[in-house]
Design a protein around this motif. Structure first.
Motif, short mmCIF file in Angstrom:
data_model
loop_
_atom_site.label_atom_id
_atom_site.label_comp_id
_atom_site.label_asym_id
_atom_site.label_seq_id
_atom_site.Cartn_x
_atom_site.Cartn_y
_atom_site.Cartn_z
N VAL A 81 59.56 87.81 -26.28
CA VAL A 81 60.61 87.51 -27.24
C VAL A 81 61.85 87.01 -26.51
O VAL A 81 62.29 87.59 -25.51
CB VAL A 81 61.01 88.77 -28.04
CG1 VAL A 81 61.96 88.41 -29.17
CG2 VAL A 81 59.80 89.48 -28.60
N THR A 82 62.41 85.92 -27.02
CA THR A 82 63.73 85.45 -26.60
C THR A 82 64.56 85.33 -27.87
O THR A 82 64.05 85.50 -28.98
CB THR A 82 63.66 84.09 -25.88
OG1 THR A 82 63.45 83.06 -26.86
CG2 THR A 82 62.54 84.07 -24.84
N PRO A 83 65.85 85.03 -27.76
CA PRO A 83 66.64 84.87 -28.99
C PRO A 83 66.14 83.73 -29.89
O PRO A 83 66.46 83.70 -31.07
CB PRO A 83 68.05 84.57 -28.45
CG PRO A 83 68.08 85.22 -27.11
CD PRO A 83 66.70 85.02 -26.56
N VAL A 84 65.34 82.80 -29.34
CA VAL A 84 64.98 81.63 -30.13
C VAL A 84 63.50 81.54 -30.49
O VAL A 84 63.13 80.76 -31.37
CB VAL A 84 65.41 80.32 -29.41
CG1 VAL A 84 66.91 80.27 -29.28
CG2 VAL A 84 64.75 80.22 -28.04
N GLU A 85 62.63 82.29 -29.82
CA GLU A 85 61.22 82.24 -30.19
C GLU A 85 60.49 83.51 -29.80
O GLU A 85 60.94 84.29 -28.98
CB GLU A 85 60.53 81.01 -29.58
CG GLU A 85 60.36 81.06 -28.09
CD GLU A 85 59.61 79.83 -27.58
OE1 GLU A 85 58.60 79.42 -28.20
OE2 GLU A 85 60.02 79.29 -26.54
#
Length: 200
Positions: free
Chosen positions: A83-87
């Motif tokens: 998990v990252t902030p965008v995907e």
């Protein structure tokens, strides 16, 4: 992490690395439990039962890169994801995502303290937030696990498992005789007495 550790531009790993930013190590563990980006499908990444990480069929041989991605690993109800902030992308985990490769022990019985180091250098003190659990192995032995964070667990390596089970004792818990490992603030039962030589 150095520039040479960053995967080739355009790959799924490169996207994840870039989304984390260059100062990820200075921030401590990312707040992955609070991130809710869209699910973008699976990538061809696998954590093997021996704790090694593989991408597109090849081992990831850069320890710094493995540690980086281990910090953004999360267990969702349906799957393991990075998990990252965008995907958010799914990966395959064959057993547990981590291995407990070193054990520190101090004291005995009610005062015993046990801590583990994982293969990605997490330091995990056994206790209410990081309990032990024991499962039956494929050949009838016992496989111990320690909770690292969230719903992520580390499998205790075979040699350490033998040392851990050697600490077990029988106790009367709510009228039931259980065999387990006592640690300060907790008692972690093993389903039945197991000879350490029978570990899977």
């Amino acid at each position: 992490m150095t520039h040479s550790d960053i995967p080739a531009t355009g790959s799924a790993l490169a996207r994840l690395t870039q989304a984390l930013g260059p100062d990820v190590w200075q921030k401590g563990l990312p707040p992955v439990e609070r991130w809710n980006p869209p699910y973008c499908g699976e990538i061809d990444m696998r954590i093997a039962a021996d704790g090694s990480w593989h991408y597109m069929g090849s081992p990831i041989n850069r320890p710094a890169l493995v540690r980086l991605f281990s910090t953004v690993l999360r267990k969702d109800p349906e799957r393991y994801v990075l998990v990252t902030p965008v995907e958010r992308v799914g990966i395959v985990v064959e057993d547990a995502p981590f291995l407990a490769v070193e054990m520190a022990l101090e004291g005995e019985g009610e005062d015993r303290q046990i801590a583990f180091r994982t293969n990605v250098d997490d330091l995990v003190p056994v206790g209410p937030d990081n309990p032990l659990r024991f499962e039956e192995g494929e050949h009838g032995g016992v496989k111990p696990y320690v909770k690292v964070r969230g719903d992520l667990w580390a499998l205790v390596t075979r040699s350490l498992a033998m040392d851990l089970i050697a600490l077990a004792e029988e106790r009367d818990v709510e009228g039931q005789k259980l065999f387990g490992v006592a640690v300060k603030e907790g008692f972690y039962p093993i389903a039945a007495f197991v000879d350490p030589g029978e570990l899977s």
